[in-house]
Design a protein around this motif. Structure first.
Motif, mmCIF file in Angstrom:
data_model
loop_
_atom_site.group_PDB
_atom_site.id
_atom_site.type_symbol
_atom_site.label_atom_id
_atom_site.label_comp_id
_atom_site.label_asym_id
_atom_site.label_seq_id
_atom_site.Cartn_x
_atom_site.Cartn_y
_atom_site.Cartn_z
ATOM 1 N N UNK A 99 -84.068 45.170 37.288
ATOM 2 C CA UNK A 99 -83.834 43.889 36.641
ATOM 3 C C UNK A 99 -82.969 42.986 37.527
ATOM 4 N N UNK A 100 -81.971 43.598 38.178
ATOM 5 C CA UNK A 100 -81.081 42.825 39.046
ATOM 6 C C UNK A 100 -81.840 42.314 40.265
ATOM 7 N N UNK A 101 -82.613 43.190 40.910
ATOM 8 C CA UNK A 101 -83.337 42.794 42.118
ATOM 9 C C UNK A 101 -84.432 41.780 41.795
ATOM 10 N N UNK A 102 -85.148 41.979 40.705
ATOM 11 C CA UNK A 102 -86.204 41.032 40.328
ATOM 12 C C UNK A 102 -85.639 39.648 40.041
ATOM 13 N N UNK A 103 -84.440 39.613 39.486
ATOM 14 C CA UNK A 103 -83.824 38.323 39.154
ATOM 15 C C UNK A 103 -83.224 37.635 40.369
ATOM 16 N N UNK A 104 -82.631 38.406 41.278
ATOM 17 C CA UNK A 104 -81.885 37.808 42.391
ATOM 18 C C UNK A 104 -82.601 37.885 43.732
ATOM 19 N N UNK A 105 -83.507 38.847 43.902
ATOM 20 C CA UNK A 105 -84.210 38.997 45.187
ATOM 21 C C UNK A 105 -85.651 39.417 44.925
ATOM 22 N N UNK A 106 -86.445 38.526 44.314
ATOM 23 C CA UNK A 106 -87.809 38.901 43.904
ATOM 24 C C UNK A 106 -88.720 39.312 45.055
ATOM 25 N N UNK A 107 -88.585 38.659 46.221
ATOM 26 C CA UNK A 107 -89.442 39.022 47.352
ATOM 27 C C UNK A 107 -89.094 40.412 47.868
ATOM 28 N N UNK A 108 -87.812 40.721 47.923
ATOM 29 C CA UNK A 108 -87.382 42.052 48.340
ATOM 30 C C UNK A 108 -87.861 43.099 47.341
ATOM 31 N N UNK A 109 -87.830 42.752 46.055
ATOM 32 C CA UNK A 109 -88.303 43.672 45.019
ATOM 33 C C UNK A 109 -89.780 43.983 45.202
ATOM 34 N N UNK A 110 -90.563 42.959 45.541
ATOM 35 C CA UNK A 110 -92.003 43.151 45.744
ATOM 36 C C UNK A 110 -92.265 44.151 46.861
ATOM 37 N N UNK A 111 -91.558 44.008 47.965
ATOM 38 C CA UNK A 111 -91.733 44.922 49.091
ATOM 39 C C UNK A 111 -91.209 46.323 48.762
ATOM 40 N N UNK A 112 -89.983 46.407 48.236
ATOM 41 C CA UNK A 112 -89.346 47.704 47.999
ATOM 42 C C UNK A 112 -90.113 48.531 46.975
ATOM 43 N N UNK A 113 -90.470 47.909 45.862
ATOM 44 C CA UNK A 113 -91.159 48.662 44.815
ATOM 45 C C UNK A 113 -92.630 48.889 45.156
ATOM 46 N N UNK A 114 -93.192 48.030 45.989
ATOM 47 C CA UNK A 114 -94.541 48.280 46.480
ATOM 48 C C UNK A 114 -94.575 49.525 47.348
ATOM 49 N N UNK A 115 -93.570 49.659 48.221
ATOM 50 C CA UNK A 115 -93.469 50.864 49.052
ATOM 51 C C UNK A 115 -93.231 52.102 48.189
ATOM 52 N N UNK A 116 -92.384 51.963 47.175
ATOM 53 C CA UNK A 116 -92.106 53.092 46.291
ATOM 54 C C UNK A 116 -93.366 53.532 45.549
ATOM 55 N N UNK A 117 -94.157 52.570 45.121
ATOM 56 C CA UNK A 117 -95.388 52.878 44.391
ATOM 57 C C UNK A 117 -96.375 53.630 45.283
ATOM 58 N N UNK A 118 -96.538 53.145 46.525
ATOM 59 C CA UNK A 118 -97.447 53.806 47.460
ATOM 60 C C UNK A 118 -96.959 55.214 47.794
ATOM 61 N N UNK A 119 -95.661 55.351 48.047
ATOM 62 C CA UNK A 119 -95.094 56.666 48.359
ATOM 63 C C UNK A 119 -95.236 57.609 47.172
ATOM 64 N N UNK A 120 -95.118 57.070 45.967
ATOM 65 C CA UNK A 120 -95.231 57.883 44.758
ATOM 66 C C UNK A 120 -96.628 58.474 44.616
ATOM 67 N N UNK A 121 -97.630 57.653 44.809
ATOM 68 C CA UNK A 121 -99.018 58.115 44.669
ATOM 69 C C UNK A 121 -99.347 59.168 45.720
ATOM 70 N N UNK A 122 -99.004 58.889 46.978
ATOM 71 C CA UNK A 122 -99.297 59.833 48.053
ATOM 72 C C UNK A 122 -98.568 61.162 47.849
ATOM 73 N N UNK A 123 -97.299 61.095 47.477
ATOM 74 C CA UNK A 123 -96.509 62.315 47.284
ATOM 75 C C UNK A 123 -97.015 63.117 46.095
#
Length: 411
Positions: A99-123
Motif C-alpha cells: 500500500x505504501x509503495x503503490x501510493x508513493x512509488x507506483x512505477x517502482x511497485x510495478x517493477x518490483x511486484x512484477x519481478x516477484x510474480x514472475x519469480x513466484x510462478x517459476x519457483x
C-alpha cells in the motif's frame, strides 16, 4: 521505561488490528462467501487442476495486503494445494508494505511486484516439478542422521512429495474437521455470539480507518482517545484486538470454529461464513500482535535502524533487503518501503525484499506446520538474493533501476 513499554504494547495492539486484521477479514470473507455460494466448488476445482495451482497462488499473493496469501495457507494444510503453491504464494506476497509503495512509488511497485510474480510462478512450478517439498528435505536430512526427522504434517519421509499434507504417515488425510461448539453456557454462548457481531462492527470501522491511514501515506498516529482520527484509530484498534483475543481463546468453544487455520469445504449458512472469517482473522490477529511485539521491543530498546540495514553500501543493500524479508509480519517491510519512498535505500533492496517477504501469511503455517514454514521461508529468500544481486550488478547501471528514489512520486 515502564511508560515506553506500555506505549509500544498499546500501539502494537492497535496497529495490528487496523493495519492488518481489517484487510485480512475482507479477503477471507470474500473467499469464504464464494465457497458458500458455490458449495465448495472453488476449492474442489483448484484441487483437481493442480497444474494451475502455483499460478493461482502467485495471483493470490500479489493482492495488496496479506489476505489473499493467508487464504492459501489453510488450503495447503488441508491438502488441497501443493507445497510449490505455498512457496509461489509467499514469494508473490506483497504484504501491507504494498500500500505504501503503490501510493508513493507506483512505477517502482510495478517493477518490483512484477519481478516477484514472475519469480513466484517459476519457483512454484520448479518445486512441484522436482519434488522439492518438505518430504524431499526430510529425505535429505534422514541421510545425515540415524533417525529421520518427523514434524508437522510431513511425517513420512518416503518419496519426494511436493505436498506433505497428503502424507500423514501414509494415510489419507481427513479433509473435514469439527467446527461446531464443544461447550454450552447460558451466559457465554449468547455473549460469544454478541461479541462476534460486535467484532464485525469493529472490523468495518477499522477498514475505513485503515484505508484512510494508507491514503494519507501511512503517517505516525499518536496514541490518544477521542473523536479525532487518531482517537478513533486507537479506540477501534484496541477494541478489535481485544475482541479477537476473546473469540480465539474463549468464543470459539461456544460458537464453533474450534480448529482455525484449516480450510472449510463449504458453509451451511451465511452466518457461518461470517463466523469463519471472524475466527480465522482473530487467529491471525493473535499471531500478528506477537510478531509486532517481537519486532517493536528490540527495535526500540536496542535502537536498531531497519532502514540503515537495507541501505548498506553496494551489494549488501539487496542482501539486507532479502534477509529482512525473513522476518514474519509486515512491520519491517513497511519501514523499508517508507525508507525507499524517502530515497533511503536502492531499488535492488526493495525488489529483494518484495520477493523475500512472507508477510502475515506465514503465521497460520507456523502455528500448524513449523517445518513447512521454515522451509518455505528459505525457498522465498533464494530467488530474492539472486534477483536482488543481479539488479545491483547487471540491470542497475544499464536501466537506472539501482537509483535511490526510482519511481517515487515527485522524484
Amino acid at each position: 521505561m515502564a511508560g515506553e513499554i506500555l506505549d509500544i504494547f498499546l500501539a502494537s495492539v492497535r496497529d495490528g488490528y487496523v493495519q492488518v486484521s481489517a484487510f485480512v477479514a475482507v479477503t477471507v470473507l470474500a473467499f469464504s462467501y464464494v465457497q458458500y455460494r458455490t458449495k465448495g466448488a472453488l476449492t474442489d476445482r483448484l484441487e483437481s487442476n493442480r497444474r494451475y495451482q502455483p499460478l493461482v497462488g502467485a495471483a493470490m499473493g500479489l493482492t495488496p495486503g496479506c489476505g489473499g496469501a493467508i487464504v492459501m495457507m489453510p488450503l495447503y494444510i488441508r491438502g488441497t494445494v501443493s507445497f510449490g503453491t505455498v512457496v509461489a504464494t509467499l514469494i508473490a506476497t506483497a504484504g501491507d508494505s504494498a500500500f505504501v509503495i503503490l501510493a508513493l512509488a507506483p512505477e517502482a511497485a510495478l517493477y518490483a511486484y512484477g519481478m516477484a510474480f514472475a519469480a513466484a510462478i517459476l519457483s512454484g512450478y520448479a518445486i512441484d516439478r522436482f519434488g522439492m517439498g518438505v518430504g524431499y528435505v526430510d529425505s535429505a536430512v534422514s541421510q545425515l542422521q540415524t533417525t529421520a526427522t518427523d514434524g508437522g504434517t510431513a511425517a513420512s519421509v518416503v518419496g519426494r512429495s511436493s505436498n506433505p499434507a497428503h502424507e500423514y504417515d501414509g494415510e489419507t488425510p481427513i479433509h473435514t474437521h469439527e467446527s461446531g461448539p464443544d461447550r454450552e453456557s447460558r451466559v457465554l454462548t449468547p455473549l460469544s455470539h454478541a461479541i462476534h457481531a460486535l467484532w464485525w462492527v469493529a472490523a468495518v470501522a477499522a477498514l475505513i480507518l485503515g484505508v484512510t491511514y494508507l491514503l494519507r501515506g501511512a503517517p505516525e498516529v499518536p496514541l490518544m482517545v477521542g473523536g479525532s482520527f487518531a482517537g478513533l484509530f486507537t479506540i477501534v484498534g484496541i477494541a478489535g484486538t481485544t475482541l479477537s483475543f476473546y473469540l480465539y481463546l474463549v468464543g470459539r468453544h461456544y460458537i464453533g470454529e474450534g480448529q482455525v487455520g484449516r480450510a472449510r469445504e463449504s458453509f451451511g449458512s451465511l452466518y457461518s461464513t461470517f463466523q469463519h472469517a471472524a475466527m480465522e482473522t482473530s487467529f491471525v490477529t493473535v499471531w500478528v500482535l506477537v510478531a509486532y511485539l517481537l519486532y517493536e521491543y528490540p527495535v526500540a530498546f536496542f535502537e536498531i535502524d531497519i532502514a540503515a540495514v537495507a541501505a548498506a553500501a553496494g551489494v549488501f543493500a539487496p542482501v539486507g533487503g532479502a534477509l529482512l524479508g525473513l522476518i514474519p509480519g509486515c512491520g519491517p517491510q513497511i519501514v523499508l518501503a517508507g525508507a525507499y519512498a524517502q530515497g533511503g535505500i536502492p531499488f535492488s533492496a526493495l525488489a529483494a525484499n518484495a520477493i523475500s517477504q512472507d508477510g502475515d501469511a506465514l503465521f497460520p503455517l507456523i502455528a500448524i506446520d513449523k517445518k513447512a514454514a521454515i522451509i518455505a521461508s528459505i525457498y522465498t529468500t533464494i530467488p530474492a538474493l539472486i534477483i536482488g544481486v543481479a539488479l545491483h550488478f547487471l540491470w542497475g547501471p544499464v536501466f537506472g533501476l539501482e537509483s535511490f528514489g526510482f519511481g517515487v512520486l515527485g522524484g
